[in-house]
Design an enzyme around this catalytic site. Structure first.
Site, PDB file in Angstrom:
ATOM      1  NE  ARG A 179     -10.276   4.431 -19.465  1.00 26.05           N
ATOM      2  CZ  ARG A 179     -11.514   3.967 -19.686  1.00 26.05           C
ATOM      3  NH1 ARG A 179     -11.904   2.823 -19.162  1.00 26.05           N
ATOM      4  NH2 ARG A 179     -12.358   4.667 -20.422  1.00 26.05           N
ATOM      5  CE1 TYR A 182       5.453  -1.621   0.653  1.00 27.41           C
ATOM      6  CE2 TYR A 182       3.399  -1.737  -0.568  1.00 27.41           C
ATOM      7  CZ  TYR A 182       4.522  -1.038  -0.172  1.00 27.41           C
ATOM      8  OH  TYR A 182       4.702   0.239  -0.618  1.00 27.41           O
ATOM      9  CG  ASP A 231       2.874  -9.484  -2.732  1.00 29.48           C
ATOM     10  OD1 ASP A 231       3.793  -9.757  -3.530  1.00 29.48           O
ATOM     11  OD2 ASP A 231       2.701  -8.343  -2.263  1.00 29.48           O
ATOM     12  CE  LYS A 285       9.203  -3.015  -4.362  1.00 27.66           C
ATOM     13  NZ  LYS A 285       7.898  -2.477  -4.775  1.00 27.66           N
TER      14      LYS A 285
HETATM   15  C1  PLP Z   1       5.740  -7.205  -1.489  1.00 27.74           C
HETATM   16  C2  PLP Z   1       5.161  -5.991  -2.119  1.00 27.74           C
HETATM   17  N1  PLP Z   1       3.935  -6.049  -2.639  1.00 27.74           N
HETATM   18  C3  PLP Z   1       3.364  -4.974  -3.226  1.00 27.74           C
HETATM   19  C4  PLP Z   1       4.018  -3.758  -3.294  1.00 27.74           C
HETATM   20  C5  PLP Z   1       3.366  -2.582  -3.950  1.00 27.74           C
HETATM   21  O1  PLP Z   1       3.909  -2.443  -5.221  1.00 27.74           O
HETATM   22  P1  PLP Z   1       4.046  -1.049  -6.009  1.00 27.74           P
HETATM   23  O2  PLP Z   1       4.994  -0.192  -5.222  1.00 27.74           O
HETATM   24  O3  PLP Z   1       4.567  -1.482  -7.343  1.00 27.74           O
HETATM   25  O4  PLP Z   1       2.692  -0.453  -6.082  1.00 27.74           O
HETATM   26  C6  PLP Z   1       5.297  -3.649  -2.765  1.00 27.74           C
HETATM   27  C7  PLP Z   1       6.013  -2.361  -2.828  1.00 27.74           C
HETATM   28  O5  PLP Z   1       7.013  -2.169  -2.200  1.00 27.74           O
HETATM   29  C8  PLP Z   1       5.873  -4.787  -2.151  1.00 27.74           C
HETATM   30  O6  PLP Z   1       7.088  -4.716  -1.589  1.00 27.74           O
END
Ligand code: PLP
Length: 374
Positions: A49, A101, A171, A196
């Site tokens: 962990r 998001y 992000d 992604k």
């Molecule tokens: C731009 C963006 N940031 C964060 C996330 C969250 O990521 P995760 O689905 O891997 O938890 C997503 C998920 O679609 C996303 O599109």
């Protein structure tokens, strides 16, 4: 000779496994690590962990790609939550660009409710102005941002955040480290949903945060990961490491195809608007051209004539694009974001989000044109 980020990615860090000579990193599933008769740890690890040997190639490669020190997490949401929860205290002012998001926007709202944060959601162009010197603790931006691909000026946001005594988190999931290196533009945290493009094959849920070095921000993120238990599984780490080998070629191809589609769709009857930062008509084009290099990403959205019903009808007729959420994989996806996000969604009802995969762009365009009846 110092290896380029592209070479390091292609070689999964380029380490050779000493006991076996293997070029492919090993997958270590052990949760625990031995001590010698004097009770000293035999190796650098104690318990899975905290970290795991399978993380190391991922974190090393991603750190090199972003120009910092990386930590991998159980998901993008876990990574993003770790940034916020290890940075802010009760009552802090947090600025976030509204274009992001949706699920993380909801998470920020929930954290703000629970911990009495003063959360200020603003338009992407107003981030720098929203910073309150001496009061704001964290600025959160996503660029290009879901699902309209709004672009935020990272250097301007970093300048405003730092002048006000705040930290900037970016992000950068859609940009990938291939196209943008936010730490070089002044960001303090770069966050990825590694689900992604980084993993790139639609078979791993993972997240990552990269900071400049293994200083206090890295230490507190690592402590958060250990404490919250938001650790990435070794198999997922191994898949992520494998996926990053092809990151540069995938992203280059996806950018090329996305631009070709955006240009062609902008001239296609039945489409009101194409949202892609690579088009000079996109409001964020000039900033994107400055802070992205080698392309504008593999994501675009189209707004179709005829509203929600027509958007769903077009999505329903596609046969090469799969109707599914997520993005950044090898297969192209179409998504009606307003349906997925549900009530309160900021996504226009006539918008279809396209994740461009590795199929020939001409085949993708034919699929869209046929579905549109154009
Ligand atoms: C731009 C963006 N940031 C964060 C996330 C969250 O990521 P995760 O689905 O891997 O938890 C997503 C998920 O679609 C996303 O599109």
């Amino acid at each position: 000779m110092k290896k380029s980020p592209e070479t390091l990615a292609a070689q999964a860090g380029g380490r050779i496994d000493a006991p076996t000579g293997a070029l492919v990193p090993a997958l270590h599933t052990s949760t625990t690590f031995a001590r010698d008769p004097g009770y000293a740890l035999v190796g650098p690890h104690e318990y899975a962990r905290d970290d795991n040997p399978t993380f190391l190639p991922c974190e090393d490669v991603l750190g090199e790609l972003e120009g910092g020190a990386a930590l991998v997490f159980a998901s993008g949401m876990a990574a993003a939550s770790a940034v916020v929860e290890s940075t802010v205290r009760t009552g802090d002012h947090v600025v976030a660009s509204r274009a992001m998001y949706w699920s993380f926007r909801n998470r920020l709202r929930a954290l703000a409710d629970r911990f009495a944060l003063d959360l200020e959601l603003c338009d992407p162009g107003d981030v720098a102005r929203a910073v309150r010197p001496g009061v704001t603790r964290l600025v959160w931006i996503e660029t290009p941002a879901n699902p309209t691909w709004d672009v935020v000026d990272v250097a301007a946001a970093a300048g405003a955040a730092h002048a006000g005594g705040a930290l900037l988190a970016v992000d950068s999931t859609a940009a990938t480290p291939v196209l943008s290196r936010p730490l070089e533009l002044g960001a303090d945290f770069v966050m990825h949903s590694a689900t992604k493009y980084l993993s790139g094959h639609g078979d791993v849920v993972a997240g990552a945060v990269v900071v400049r070095d293994r200083g206090p921000l890295w230490q507190s993120l690592r402590a958060h990961r250990r404490g919250a238990g938001s650790v990435l599984g070794p198999f997922e780490a191994w898949l992520l490491s494998r996926g990053m080998r092809t990151l540069f070629v995938r992203v280059a191809r996806q950018c090329e195809s996305a631009l070709a589609l955006a240009e062609a769709l902008a001239k296609t009857p039945g489409i009101r608007e194409v949202l892609y930062p690579g088009l000079p008509t996109h409001p964020g084009h000039a900033i994107a051209a400055r802070q992205m290099r080698g392309g504008f990403g593999g994501m675009l959205s189209v707004r179709v004539d005829g509203g929600r019903a027509r958007a769903l009808e077009v999505a329903g007729k596609l046969t090469v694009f799969a109707r599914a959420t997520s993005f950044g994989g090898t297969e192209s996806l179409v998504e009606h974001r307003a349906s997925v996000e549900g009530p309160g969604s900021l996504a226009p009802e006539d918008l279809l989000r396209l994740s461009v995969g590795l199929e020939p762009a001409s085949e993708l365009l034919d699929d869209l044109r046929r579905a549109l009846g154009a």
